[in-house]
Design a protein around this motif. Sequence first.
Motif, mmCIF file in Angstrom:
data_model
loop_
_atom_site.group_PDB
_atom_site.id
_atom_site.type_symbol
_atom_site.label_atom_id
_atom_site.label_comp_id
_atom_site.label_asym_id
_atom_site.label_seq_id
_atom_site.Cartn_x
_atom_site.Cartn_y
_atom_site.Cartn_z
ATOM 1 N N GLU A 331 0.792 -1.226 0.000
ATOM 2 C CA GLU A 331 0.000 0.000 0.000
ATOM 3 C C GLU A 331 0.829 1.284 0.000
ATOM 4 O O GLU A 331 0.556 2.189 -0.783
ATOM 5 C CB GLU A 331 -0.968 0.014 1.188
ATOM 6 N N PRO A 332 1.833 1.416 0.867
ATOM 7 C CA PRO A 332 2.571 2.676 0.864
ATOM 8 C C PRO A 332 3.282 2.956 -0.454
ATOM 9 O O PRO A 332 3.655 4.088 -0.746
ATOM 10 C CB PRO A 332 3.597 2.516 1.988
ATOM 11 N N SER A 333 3.459 1.922 -1.263
ATOM 12 C CA SER A 333 4.124 2.063 -2.556
ATOM 13 C C SER A 333 3.139 2.363 -3.684
ATOM 14 O O SER A 333 3.375 3.252 -4.500
ATOM 15 C CB SER A 333 4.905 0.780 -2.871
ATOM 16 N N ILE A 334 2.018 1.640 -3.722
ATOM 17 C CA ILE A 334 1.091 1.767 -4.857
ATOM 18 C C ILE A 334 -0.052 2.751 -4.612
ATOM 19 O O ILE A 334 -0.693 3.198 -5.559
ATOM 20 C CB ILE A 334 0.493 0.400 -5.251
ATOM 21 N N HIS A 335 -0.309 3.119 -3.370
ATOM 22 C CA HIS A 335 -1.437 3.991 -3.027
ATOM 23 C C HIS A 335 -0.985 5.448 -3.101
ATOM 24 O O HIS A 335 -0.062 5.860 -2.401
ATOM 25 C CB HIS A 335 -1.930 3.649 -1.623
ATOM 26 N N VAL A 336 -1.631 6.241 -3.960
ATOM 27 C CA VAL A 336 -1.185 7.610 -4.210
ATOM 28 C C VAL A 336 -2.338 8.605 -4.051
ATOM 29 O O VAL A 336 -3.505 8.238 -4.161
ATOM 30 C CB VAL A 336 -0.588 7.746 -5.628
ATOM 31 N N PRO A 337 -2.014 9.879 -3.807
ATOM 32 C CA PRO A 337 -3.062 10.904 -3.752
ATOM 33 C C PRO A 337 -3.573 11.233 -5.147
ATOM 34 O O PRO A 337 -2.838 11.134 -6.140
ATOM 35 C CB PRO A 337 -2.340 12.100 -3.128
ATOM 36 N N PHE A 338 -4.830 11.632 -5.225
ATOM 37 C CA PHE A 338 -5.430 12.070 -6.489
ATOM 38 C C PHE A 338 -6.567 13.012 -6.124
ATOM 39 O O PHE A 338 -7.652 12.584 -5.728
ATOM 40 C CB PHE A 338 -5.951 10.868 -7.281
ATOM 41 N N VAL A 339 -6.315 14.305 -6.231
ATOM 42 C CA VAL A 339 -7.266 15.345 -5.867
ATOM 43 C C VAL A 339 -7.457 16.252 -7.075
ATOM 44 O O VAL A 339 -6.491 16.762 -7.641
ATOM 45 C CB VAL A 339 -6.772 16.172 -4.665
ATOM 46 N N ILE A 340 -8.702 16.456 -7.476
ATOM 47 C CA ILE A 340 -8.971 17.270 -8.662
ATOM 48 C C ILE A 340 -10.093 18.262 -8.356
ATOM 49 O O ILE A 340 -11.083 17.928 -7.715
ATOM 50 C CB ILE A 340 -9.318 16.376 -9.873
ATOM 51 N N ALA A 341 -9.897 19.503 -8.809
ATOM 52 C CA ALA A 341 -10.877 20.572 -8.586
ATOM 53 C C ALA A 341 -10.942 21.457 -9.814
ATOM 54 O O ALA A 341 -10.054 21.428 -10.667
ATOM 55 C CB ALA A 341 -10.502 21.383 -7.350
ATOM 56 N N GLY A 342 -11.992 22.246 -9.891
ATOM 57 C CA GLY A 342 -12.141 23.160 -11.017
ATOM 58 C C GLY A 342 -13.430 22.888 -11.771
ATOM 59 O O GLY A 342 -14.286 22.118 -11.318
ATOM 60 N N PRO A 343 -13.596 23.505 -12.929
ATOM 61 C CA PRO A 343 -14.837 23.355 -13.693
ATOM 62 C C PRO A 343 -15.188 21.883 -13.937
ATOM 63 O O PRO A 343 -14.372 21.116 -14.442
ATOM 64 C CB PRO A 343 -14.517 24.062 -15.020
ATOM 65 N N GLY A 344 -16.391 21.495 -13.539
ATOM 66 C CA GLY A 344 -16.843 20.124 -13.712
ATOM 67 C C GLY A 344 -16.458 19.195 -12.584
ATOM 68 O O GLY A 344 -16.974 18.073 -12.496
ATOM 69 N N PHE A 345 -15.548 19.648 -11.704
ATOM 70 C CA PHE A 345 -15.066 18.786 -10.630
ATOM 71 C C PHE A 345 -15.303 19.376 -9.241
ATOM 72 O O PHE A 345 -14.935 18.764 -8.231
ATOM 73 C CB PHE A 345 -13.574 18.498 -10.813
ATOM 74 N N ASP A 346 -15.891 20.539 -9.163
ATOM 75 C CA ASP A 346 -16.135 21.171 -7.861
ATOM 76 C C ASP A 346 -17.363 20.542 -7.199
ATOM 77 O O ASP A 346 -18.430 21.158 -7.090
ATOM 78 C CB ASP A 346 -16.302 22.682 -8.022
ATOM 79 N N ARG A 347 -17.183 19.309 -6.730
ATOM 80 C CA ARG A 347 -18.282 18.529 -6.169
ATOM 81 C C ARG A 347 -18.221 18.434 -4.652
ATOM 82 O O ARG A 347 -19.130 17.918 -4.018
ATOM 83 C CB ARG A 347 -18.249 17.116 -6.756
ATOM 84 N N SER A 348 -17.117 18.863 -4.069
ATOM 85 C CA SER A 348 -16.930 18.791 -2.623
ATOM 86 C C SER A 348 -17.279 17.399 -2.094
ATOM 87 O O SER A 348 -18.144 17.236 -1.236
ATOM 88 C CB SER A 348 -17.782 19.848 -1.924
ATOM 89 N N CYS A 349 -16.600 16.391 -2.615
ATOM 90 C CA CYS A 349 -16.920 15.023 -2.219
ATOM 91 C C CYS A 349 -15.668 14.165 -2.103
ATOM 92 O O CYS A 349 -14.628 14.459 -2.696
ATOM 93 C CB CYS A 349 -17.904 14.386 -3.201
ATOM 94 N N VAL A 350 -15.804 13.121 -1.305
ATOM 95 C CA VAL A 350 -14.775 12.099 -1.167
ATOM 96 C C VAL A 350 -15.225 10.879 -1.948
ATOM 97 O O VAL A 350 -16.372 10.436 -1.823
ATOM 98 C CB VAL A 350 -14.556 11.727 0.312
ATOM 99 N N ILE A 351 -14.347 10.341 -2.770
ATOM 100 C CA ILE A 351 -14.651 9.162 -3.574
ATOM 101 C C ILE A 351 -13.823 7.998 -3.038
ATOM 102 O O ILE A 351 -12.597 8.078 -2.991
ATOM 103 C CB ILE A 351 -14.330 9.381 -5.064
ATOM 104 N N ASP A 352 -14.470 6.924 -2.637
ATOM 105 C CA ASP A 352 -13.771 5.765 -2.077
ATOM 106 C C ASP A 352 -13.770 4.557 -3.016
ATOM 107 O O ASP A 352 -13.334 3.476 -2.626
ATOM 108 C CB ASP A 352 -14.373 5.376 -0.730
ATOM 109 N N GLU A 353 -14.265 4.728 -4.244
ATOM 110 C CA GLU A 353 -14.103 3.668 -5.226
ATOM 111 C C GLU A 353 -12.629 3.564 -5.609
ATOM 112 O O GLU A 353 -11.898 4.563 -5.587
ATOM 113 C CB GLU A 353 -14.954 3.959 -6.469
ATOM 114 N N VAL A 354 -12.167 2.377 -5.966
ATOM 115 C CA VAL A 354 -10.777 2.184 -6.370
ATOM 116 C C VAL A 354 -10.604 2.660 -7.808
ATOM 117 O O VAL A 354 -11.320 2.206 -8.718
ATOM 118 C CB VAL A 354 -10.366 0.704 -6.246
#
Length: 492
Positions: A331-354
Amino acid sequence: MADSTNRNHPTRRDFLKGAALTSGMIATAASGAAAADLGVSDTAPPNKRRPNVLMICADQFRADFIGASHKNSSVKTPHIDALAERGMNFRQCISNQPLCSPSRASFLTSRYATEAGVWRLGLELDHSLPTIATEFRKNGYSANFIGKWHVSATDGRKNLGWIPPGPSRGGFDDLWEGANVLELVSHPYEGNYWDNDGKNIGFKDEYRVDFIANRAVQFIERQHDKPWLLFLSQLEPHHQNDVDEFVPPKRYEDKYIDPYIPTDLRNLLGNWRSRIPGYYGCVQAIDDCVGTLVETLQRTGQLDNTIILFFSDHGCTFRTRMGEYKRSPHEPSIHVPFVIAGPGFDRSCVIDEVVSLIDMMPTLLDGAGLTLPASLRGKSLKKLGESAQARKNWDSTAYFQISQSICGRGIRTRDWSYCVFDPAVKNGQAESSAHYQDFVLYSIADDPNESLNLVGRPEYREIADQLRQELASRIVAAGEAETTIEPIHYYA
């Protein structure tokens, strides 16, 4: 499958407050002539309706070092947190090959590393494949790159620096500056750095993260006659190779003397005791960079029309797994951050799907309203913020490859992580194998620290059989030849 967690949308004032510059952060670079020196061409007609796209990659950045995502009392990432609060925070993103060059080749093309021609370090990207840059540029964008590249062939110490014009730029044909293998031609406070014309402009007495961020500031501040794509690739918090240290900026040298230690590290050998204070300082410097760029976008009137993605190519194990910083299926090797914001993505949500980094290219193209090439392996993540049904129908399985430590293949689901390898391949020096055997099986749901390898245990044989079958099909679906996977019947 659980739905995403939705929060009250923060106000613009709250977001900008989180992204404001703090003391000791990066000074804003001069505009005007300095910006023009970046040498970006403007030849396509303007298109004001399409959003700009800013990709911010922090090398070797652990997913649990974002304050908005994990319970880490020491980490300080207010600017990344602000992006997460405003946009979509993918808490289960997987690197499809946890090693610098293969990972980059994969997410730049939305193909697996073996398909992109870069399954290990030192190889050249297959330039017949469409990339993020070629597709945006084909649709009227300028495609620009700043920082660490590491997707071009190296021969000994040759071609570690500036990449000449031509296919080696991967389609980033408007602005390309930095170095191919930045960690081998620079140090945190001095080093080589090539501008768009191949001139070594270097830097000295300025922290590397700050210098690169200021180059991006100059780019953002210039006049743009068409929408732009900028891939800003920071080296930190990656360790400085020749000293095997995580070197923070001087402003954070003594800030993390006794920090929180992630639970996956505490009971394992490695070098985390001596290295993690510096890592924390590098992480905060990266967050400073994010704050500076967001403030620059706001000041220049471009924030509301810019998609911002923060991510990493792979994580960091602090040599607790297989003696590696990465190159492992853990996990510490393959698990990475992925945060996206801006037009079309300003949903203020957490996504826990892989999801995985191979989904990046289709997500950004979709976010800009562009057509996706048929060759892409990944899928757009934009719809996961739009409906519970989309999340319910999502295939929460990520396929990954491992090289240069072992020759391995694996899958990561919501509940399980399973990997196989070929023990006959030494140091992973083969692209693939016709014969694998069980290597690791972890219950992510019950054992998130992966403290107990369940491979070979009879009570988990049924789930192992199911995962083995699924992995075999994923290998073929990734364009590889059919293989055999031998189960292990005994465990230590």
